[in-house]
Design a protein around this motif. Structure first.
Motif, PDB file in Angstrom:
ATOM      1  N   GLY A 165       0.818  -1.203   0.000  1.00  0.00           N
ATOM      2  CA  GLY A 165       0.000   0.000   0.000  1.00  0.00           C
ATOM      3  C   GLY A 165       0.850   1.251   0.000  1.00  0.00           C
ATOM      4  N   ARG A 166       1.934   1.190  -0.761  1.00  0.00           N
ATOM      5  CA  ARG A 166       2.939   2.256  -0.742  1.00  0.00           C
ATOM      6  C   ARG A 166       3.057   2.887  -2.122  1.00  0.00           C
ATOM      7  N   GLY A 167       3.243   4.196  -2.178  1.00  0.00           N
ATOM      8  CA  GLY A 167       3.357   4.900  -3.444  1.00  0.00           C
ATOM      9  C   GLY A 167       4.779   4.940  -3.971  1.00  0.00           C
ATOM     10  N   ARG A 168       4.922   5.408  -5.216  1.00  0.00           N
ATOM     11  CA  ARG A 168       6.236   5.491  -5.858  1.00  0.00           C
ATOM     12  C   ARG A 168       7.129   6.540  -5.198  1.00  0.00           C
ATOM     13  N   GLY A 169       6.531   7.433  -4.416  1.00  0.00           N
ATOM     14  CA  GLY A 169       7.323   8.452  -3.740  1.00  0.00           C
ATOM     15  C   GLY A 169       8.166   7.896  -2.608  1.00  0.00           C
ATOM     16  N   MET A 170       7.916   6.625  -2.234  1.00  0.00           N
ATOM     17  CA  MET A 170       8.738   5.952  -1.217  1.00  0.00           C
ATOM     18  C   MET A 170       9.360   4.724  -1.875  1.00  0.00           C
ATOM     19  N   PRO A 171      10.409   4.914  -2.670  1.00  0.00           N
ATOM     20  CA  PRO A 171      10.981   3.806  -3.452  1.00  0.00           C
ATOM     21  C   PRO A 171      11.575   2.716  -2.574  1.00  0.00           C
ATOM     22  N   SER A 172      11.690   1.543  -3.171  1.00  0.00           N
ATOM     23  CA  SER A 172      12.208   0.395  -2.430  1.00  0.00           C
ATOM     24  C   SER A 172      13.730   0.414  -2.377  1.00  0.00           C
ATOM     25  N   PRO A 173      14.311   0.094  -1.231  1.00  0.00           N
ATOM     26  CA  PRO A 173      15.758  -0.136  -1.163  1.00  0.00           C
ATOM     27  C   PRO A 173      16.129  -1.412  -1.912  1.00  0.00           C
ATOM     28  N   VAL A 174      17.418  -1.598  -2.121  1.00  0.00           N
ATOM     29  CA  VAL A 174      17.940  -2.803  -2.769  1.00  0.00           C
ATOM     30  C   VAL A 174      18.898  -3.496  -1.806  1.00  0.00           C
ATOM     31  N   LEU A 175      18.722  -4.805  -1.635  1.00  0.00           N
ATOM     32  CA  LEU A 175      19.639  -5.595  -0.823  1.00  0.00           C
ATOM     33  C   LEU A 175      20.564  -6.388  -1.735  1.00  0.00           C
ATOM     34  N   VAL A 176      21.811  -6.537  -1.302  1.00  0.00           N
ATOM     35  CA  VAL A 176      22.814  -7.284  -2.069  1.00  0.00           C
ATOM     36  C   VAL A 176      23.444  -8.338  -1.165  1.00  0.00           C
ATOM     37  N   GLY A 177      24.006  -9.374  -1.805  1.00  0.00           N
ATOM     38  CA  GLY A 177      24.615 -10.463  -1.052  1.00  0.00           C
ATOM     39  C   GLY A 177      26.102 -10.328  -0.880  1.00  0.00           C
ATOM     40  N   SER A 178      26.709  -9.312  -1.506  1.00  0.00           N
ATOM     41  CA  SER A 178      28.158  -9.102  -1.421  1.00  0.00           C
ATOM     42  C   SER A 178      28.479  -7.646  -1.732  1.00  0.00           C
ATOM     43  N   PRO A 179      29.473  -7.068  -1.048  1.00  0.00           N
ATOM     44  CA  PRO A 179      29.887  -5.706  -1.401  1.00  0.00           C
ATOM     45  C   PRO A 179      30.344  -5.583  -2.846  1.00  0.00           C
ATOM     46  N   ASN A 180      30.867  -6.660  -3.420  1.00  0.00           N
ATOM     47  CA  ASN A 180      31.335  -6.612  -4.800  1.00  0.00           C
ATOM     48  C   ASN A 180      30.227  -6.262  -5.783  1.00  0.00           C
ATOM     49  N   THR A 181      28.984  -6.566  -5.409  1.00  0.00           N
ATOM     50  CA  THR A 181      27.848  -6.265  -6.277  1.00  0.00           C
ATOM     51  C   THR A 181      27.718  -4.772  -6.522  1.00  0.00           C
ATOM     52  N   LEU A 182      28.218  -3.975  -5.602  1.00  0.00           N
ATOM     53  CA  LEU A 182      28.115  -2.520  -5.746  1.00  0.00           C
ATOM     54  C   LEU A 182      28.748  -2.011  -7.034  1.00  0.00           C
ATOM     55  N   HIS A 183      29.806  -2.673  -7.492  1.00  0.00           N
ATOM     56  CA  HIS A 183      30.516  -2.186  -8.670  1.00  0.00           C
ATOM     57  C   HIS A 183      29.601  -2.083  -9.888  1.00  0.00           C
ATOM     58  N   GLY A 184      28.601  -2.960  -9.980  1.00  0.00           N
ATOM     59  CA  GLY A 184      27.688  -2.917 -11.107  1.00  0.00           C
ATOM     60  C   GLY A 184      26.458  -2.070 -10.884  1.00  0.00           C
ATOM     61  N   LEU A 185      26.290  -1.549  -9.648  1.00  0.00           N
ATOM     62  CA  LEU A 185      25.064  -0.829  -9.314  1.00  0.00           C
ATOM     63  C   LEU A 185      25.236   0.663  -9.119  1.00  0.00           C
ATOM     64  N   VAL A 186      26.397   1.085  -8.597  1.00  0.00           N
ATOM     65  CA  VAL A 186      26.545   2.493  -8.206  1.00  0.00           C
ATOM     66  C   VAL A 186      27.710   3.146  -8.946  1.00  0.00           C
ATOM     67  N   THR A 187      27.690   4.468  -8.932  1.00  0.00           N
ATOM     68  CA  THR A 187      28.754   5.231  -9.552  1.00  0.00           C
ATOM     69  C   THR A 187      29.141   6.373  -8.615  1.00  0.00           C
ATOM     70  N   ASP A 188      30.322   6.937  -8.838  1.00  0.00           N
ATOM     71  CA  ASP A 188      30.830   8.037  -7.992  1.00  0.00           C
ATOM     72  C   ASP A 188      30.809   7.646  -6.514  1.00  0.00           C
TER      73      ASP A 188
END
Length: 215
Positions: free
Chosen positions: A58-81
């Motif tokens: 019952g949640r709107g798009r103004g409260m986006p979902s976080p993302v969970l990862v299984g390893s810090p290495n996954t960050l390299h493909g997800l984030v920048t700067d």
């Protein structure tokens, strides 16, 4: 009809993790334990699945979902700067109750809600969650409650609220605490604590002394 698996039983846990990963691949929703509260999860790269997740809560798009990862290495493909200070926070507090808001890779074709080019990402300190994330990959995961209700610390509480909107429930027993993760914005030059939670500003400043606290 939702299926539920007791992760304290080795056979049930193995089956449940396999079934949960398969359900997420089909675009369905699952409930999983984390180190804070139970979460409702979906394929982060499926617009329809994330939409179903927000609808189930019952949640709107103004409260986006976080993302969970299984390893810090996954960050390299997800984030920048991603700054050196951000990596220091990862090294100090992951896996654990620290969510980092970072700029996501502009090439990613996902729709988590109104994120304005950012993503809130965390690696939880829970073996069942890490096994599922390692098996499937990054998942959009929000607390497994209806908006306005308390975040659940048990699989029963999550199932009572979400019912058959979820395909698979992974029962990992009671979660350790109902304290949410701390949220730090690392998109700027100085990390900013957006929400104080399980990790205090004092603990964070032991790693990044110039941390600011949002008003």
């Amino acid at each position: 009809m939702a299926r539920r698996y007791d992760c304290s039983d080795a056979t049930d846990r193995k089956t449940g993790l396999r079934e949960a990963a398969a359900a997420v691949r089909r675009g369905e929703l699952v409930v999983l334990p984390t180190d804070t509260v139970y979460g409702i999860g979906a394929d982060a790269f499926s617009r329809e699945a994330v939409g179903d997740l927000l609808h189930a809560k019952g949640r709107g798009r103004g409260m986006p979902s976080p993302v969970l990862v299984g390893s810090p290495n996954t960050l390299h493909g997800l984030v920048t700067d991603f700054s050196e200070q951000a990596w220091e926070l990862v090294d100090a507090f992951w896996p654990g109750a620290l969510t980092l808001v970072a700029k996501h890779q502009p090439s990613l074709t996902w729709d988590l809600g109104e994120t304005r080019g950012t993503v809130a990402v965390r690696m939880p300190l829970h073996p069942v969650a890490i096994e599922l994330l390692s098996e499937f990959g990054p998942m959009a995961v929000s607390s497994a409650n209806l908006t306005g209700h308390p975040a659940p610390q048990s699989c029963d509480a999550a199932q009572d609220m979400l019912g058959d909107s979820v395909s698979v429930y992974l029962d990992g027993g009671p979660t350790p605490a109902d304290v949410p993760s701390s949220i730090v914005d690392v998109t700027g030059k100085v990390p900013v604590l957006l929400r104080a939670g399980a990790i205090s500003a004092e603990q964070l400043r032991e790693v990044v002394p110039d941390l600011e606290v949002a008003n």
